[in-house]
Design an enzyme around this catalytic site. Structure first.
Site, short mmCIF file in Angstrom:
data_model
loop_
_atom_site.label_atom_id
_atom_site.label_comp_id
_atom_site.label_asym_id
_atom_site.label_seq_id
_atom_site.Cartn_x
_atom_site.Cartn_y
_atom_site.Cartn_z
N CYS A 61 -17.70 -26.71 1.53
CA CYS A 61 -17.83 -25.65 2.55
C CYS A 61 -19.15 -24.90 2.40
CB CYS A 61 -16.70 -24.65 2.42
SG CYS A 61 -15.07 -25.35 2.52
N ARG A 116 -11.20 2.67 -4.29
CA ARG A 116 -12.19 3.74 -4.46
C ARG A 116 -11.73 4.65 -5.60
NH1 ARG A 116 -10.58 3.06 0.80
NH2 ARG A 116 -12.15 2.63 2.38
N VAL A 168 -12.27 -0.59 -24.47
CA VAL A 168 -12.37 0.65 -25.25
C VAL A 168 -11.02 1.35 -25.20
CG1 VAL A 168 -13.47 2.93 -25.35
CG2 VAL A 168 -14.85 0.88 -24.86
N HIS A 220 -26.28 1.91 2.31
CA HIS A 220 -26.28 2.90 3.39
C HIS A 220 -27.66 3.54 3.56
CE1 HIS A 220 -21.96 2.86 4.09
NE2 HIS A 220 -21.79 2.79 2.77
N SER A 256 -17.70 -3.06 0.81
CA SER A 256 -18.31 -3.53 2.07
C SER A 256 -19.69 -4.12 1.86
CB SER A 256 -18.40 -2.38 3.08
OG SER A 256 -17.16 -1.73 3.23
N SER A 307 -17.86 5.42 -2.76
CA SER A 307 -18.94 5.14 -1.81
C SER A 307 -19.76 6.41 -1.59
CB SER A 307 -18.34 4.67 -0.48
OG SER A 307 -19.37 4.22 0.35
C1 FAD Z 1 -13.17 -0.33 -0.21
C2 FAD Z 1 -14.50 0.10 -0.77
C3 FAD Z 1 -15.66 -0.03 0.00
C4 FAD Z 1 -16.88 0.39 -0.52
N1 FAD Z 1 -18.01 0.14 0.21
C5 FAD Z 1 -19.21 0.54 -0.28
C6 FAD Z 1 -20.41 0.25 0.43
O1 FAD Z 1 -20.41 -0.44 1.43
N2 FAD Z 1 -21.57 0.77 -0.05
C7 FAD Z 1 -21.61 1.53 -1.16
O2 FAD Z 1 -22.67 2.02 -1.50
N3 FAD Z 1 -20.51 1.74 -1.91
C8 FAD Z 1 -19.32 1.25 -1.50
N4 FAD Z 1 -18.19 1.44 -2.24
C9 FAD Z 1 -18.30 2.11 -3.53
C10 FAD Z 1 -18.80 1.16 -4.61
O3 FAD Z 1 -18.12 -0.07 -4.55
C11 FAD Z 1 -18.57 1.83 -5.96
O4 FAD Z 1 -19.18 3.10 -5.93
C12 FAD Z 1 -19.16 1.05 -7.12
O5 FAD Z 1 -18.79 -0.30 -7.08
C13 FAD Z 1 -18.67 1.69 -8.42
O6 FAD Z 1 -19.18 0.97 -9.50
P1 FAD Z 1 -18.73 1.32 -10.98
O7 FAD Z 1 -19.61 0.53 -11.85
O8 FAD Z 1 -18.69 2.79 -11.13
O9 FAD Z 1 -17.21 0.86 -11.06
P2 FAD Z 1 -16.59 -0.58 -11.37
O10 FAD Z 1 -17.26 -1.65 -10.62
O11 FAD Z 1 -15.12 -0.45 -11.19
O12 FAD Z 1 -16.93 -0.79 -12.90
C14 FAD Z 1 -16.26 -0.14 -13.94
C15 FAD Z 1 -15.97 -1.14 -15.02
O13 FAD Z 1 -15.43 -0.51 -16.15
C16 FAD Z 1 -14.54 -1.40 -16.76
N5 FAD Z 1 -13.63 -0.64 -17.62
C17 FAD Z 1 -12.69 0.26 -17.26
N6 FAD Z 1 -12.05 0.75 -18.34
C18 FAD Z 1 -12.60 0.14 -19.42
C19 FAD Z 1 -12.34 0.21 -20.80
N7 FAD Z 1 -11.39 1.02 -21.31
N8 FAD Z 1 -13.08 -0.56 -21.63
C20 FAD Z 1 -14.04 -1.39 -21.15
N9 FAD Z 1 -14.31 -1.51 -19.83
C21 FAD Z 1 -13.61 -0.74 -18.97
C22 FAD Z 1 -13.83 -2.04 -15.57
O14 FAD Z 1 -13.20 -3.26 -15.90
C23 FAD Z 1 -14.97 -2.21 -14.58
O15 FAD Z 1 -15.56 -3.48 -14.64
C24 FAD Z 1 -16.95 0.99 -1.78
C25 FAD Z 1 -15.79 1.07 -2.57
C26 FAD Z 1 -14.59 0.60 -2.08
C27 FAD Z 1 -13.39 0.62 -2.94
#
Ligand code: FAD
Length: 500
Positions: A409, A309, A171, A48, A44, A336
């Site tokens: 656009c 999520r 990995v 927050h 989104s 989130s």
């Molecule tokens: C529907 C939805 C709405 C949300 N809205 C909000 C919001 O409004 N505000 C808010 O604060 N949070 C929100 N969140 C939560 C937020 O999006 C996440 O907490 C955040 O993006 C998580 O980031 P991350 O880096 O942990 O995960 P990711 O962005 O998934 O990054 C993890 C990365 O690891 C990589 N990876 C995985 N396995 C391997 C491997 N074996 N080797 C190498 N790379 C690998 C993946 O490709 C990925 O790029 C929302 C989540 C969802 C799904």
């Protein structure tokens, strides 16, 4: 000393940037062809305020600590961010009690400016809201951000500060010797490390398992509709319904680039790679949004998407050293408000890393030459937003590529696309260009600019147009050159003729 970070979402990228303040070698490893290609690209985009979670939970405390950091951080990283405020809307008398409880939880968390609004006050702020709404909790410090631009901003800055980013690198195992993680095995060879940080999002449970740590992440899908910018001012705050057990409910909000966004729903699924949207899910999103804003325009939708999520049974973030092996930090269940919490999570991990090396008699030193800010790349849409388009001519006078419109656009020029291809984290796919410039994210969804972007990518990367992909791997856009297809057809026809 070398640190490996697995996963270049917002969390891994924020950690990489924070650790790049120190004199250590850092490798950020990402399996996809770009950073921000996982959950960090489809959410989104809300920063927050922090009234939801208990400040005693990790997610509550990380959110509350991070929120005030965002103004300076986004100025430094040149990421668009706006404090548009949020409203949790109640329709029943009994909702008032729940809203008051949220307010007092927020105040306990130190959030300023929270107010309970009555119907008239609410309608004055949001004239398009359902007229049956009775009360709302108003939080002026809630904001909206472009989540992928934040991730790219962090990662670009990390590279400027010496971090090595390995894209298209998966990995597949951890190197473990004498109960200690010594590095990672990837599809592109092995890499040694003194410490490994697992921020692999949906797959962080799999990485943790390689060290014998047991977590089970369940993917929970959230679907969205995005609307044309002409509907972007239907609401100005982020509107939440009263939350359910599972989620914060289906929202109606403006995006930081001026579109209207509705969603997400929340459905548990099995497949961590299933980003499809469903007609039932999108219908549910539409129905939910209409409860808040009845005149959400169905004909204004330009695209739909979903995000997953990474949810743990505890419903909280897990950020800790591995229980089984030394030299591994696991970040699991960062759902989130993970985006909102990224700056404080990065600070926390940096503290843990400092502590780890200290107890191992290796002290980290801060660099004198850390580069805090990213340069400002020219973006025409930002000049439009600031009502300063006349200044763009100066930029065009210096480089005529900024005068050649590629995306009609979103008003994106060739110069902006070339910049994106040559940023520290280079854009090498059509989607990566979109995330950096907005080209193809408008009403026509690449109908006009798609072939032009493909051509620029082919020229700048010096690759055959047939090799250009939408999002890496098997997403090639062109199947064959039309001339070759015609020749093949003629040949086939001749062969048929021969047989006769
Ligand atoms: C529907 C939805 C709405 C949300 N809205 C909000 C919001 O409004 N505000 C808010 O604060 N949070 C929100 N969140 C939560 C937020 O999006 C996440 O907490 C955040 O993006 C998580 O980031 P991350 O880096 O942990 O995960 P990711 O962005 O998934 O990054 C993890 C990365 O690891 C990589 N990876 C995985 N396995 C391997 C491997 N074996 N080797 C190498 N790379 C690998 C993946 O490709 C990925 O790029 C929302 C989540 C969802 C799904």
């Amino acid at each position: 000393m070398q640190i490996i970070i697995i996963g270049a979402g917002v969390i891994g990228s924020a950690i990489a940037r924070e650790l790049s303040r120190y004199n250590i070698d850092i490798i950020l490893i990402e399996k996809e062809p770009d950073v921000a290609d996982g959950t960090s690209k489809a959410n989104s985009g809300i920063i927050h305020a922090g009234y939801n979670a208990d400040a005693n939970t990790l997610k509550g405390s990380m959110n509350v600590k991070s929120n005030p950091i965002y103004d300076q951080l986004c100025e430094d990283l040149k990421v668009p961010f706006k404090r548009n405020g949020s409203l949790v809307v109640g329709f029943k008398d009994e909702d008032l009690k729940k809203l008051k409880a949220k307010k007092s939880n927020g105040e306990k968390n130190g959030i300023k400016g929270l107010e309970i609004l009555n119907r008239e006050e609410l309608l004055a702020k949001e004239p398009n809201i359902n007229k049956n709404a009775k009360y709302a909790l108003y939080a002026p410090s809630a904001g909206i951000i472009s989540p992928y631009e934040l991730t790219i901003g962090y990662a670009d800055n990390a590279v400027r500060n010496g971090v090595e980013v390995l894209l298209n690198t998966k990995v597949t195992d951890l190197i473990i010797e004498n109960d200690k993680v010594k590095g990672v095995v990837t599809n592109r060879g092995n890499f040694n490390a003194d410490l490994v940080i697992n921020s692999a999002g949906l797959y962080s449970d799999k990485i943790a398992k390689m060290a014998g740590d047991n977590f089970e992440i369940t993917p929970r899908k959230g679907e969205y509709h995005l609307f044309d910018k002409v509907h972007g001012d239907l609401v100005s705050n982020t509107l939440f319904p009263m939350p359910t057990e599972k989620s914060k409910g289906i929202l109606v909000l403006p995006t930081v680039h001026g579109n209207l966004l509705i969603g997400p729903n929340a459905n548990t699924i099995d497949d961590k790679d299933d980003f499809s949207t469903t007609s039932d899910g999108l219908e549910e999103v539409f129905r939910g949004a209409k409860k808040l804003v009845p005149n959400v325009p169905q004909d204004g939708i330009i695209t739909s998407f979903s995000g997953l999520r990474a949810s743990l049974p505890s419903n909280d973030f897990h950020i800790d050293f591995s229980k089984n092996k030394k030299a591994l930090i696991n970040l699991v269940g960062i759902q989130s408000p993970g985006l909102s919490s990224a700056p404080a999570i990065a600070d926390k991990v940096a503290e843990m890393v400092n502590h780890y090396f200290k107890i191992n008699n290796k002290k980290l030193k801060l660099k004198d030459d850390f580069i805090e800010t990213n340069p400002s790349y020219p973006h025409y849409h930002r000049y439009e937003e600031e009502n300063e388009v006349e200044k763009w001519q100066q930029i065009v006078d210096e480089n005529e590529d900024y005068g050649e419109v590629i995306c009609r656009c979103e008003h994106v020029s060739k110069g902006e696309i070339i910049d994106a291809i040559h940023r520290p984290i280079p854009a090498t796919t059509v989607d990566a260009i979109k995330r950096r410039t907005r080209a193809s994210s408008g009403r026509c969804q690449a109908g006009f600019c798609g072939p032009r972007i493909l051509n620029i990518l082919s020229n700048q990367l010096d690759i055959d147009p047939l090799e250009v992909t939408k999002k890496g791997k098997d997403s090639k856009i062109l199947k064959a050159k039309s001339k070759e297809l015609i020749l093949k057809k003629i040949k086939e026809e001749n062969n048929v003729g021969d047989k006769k």
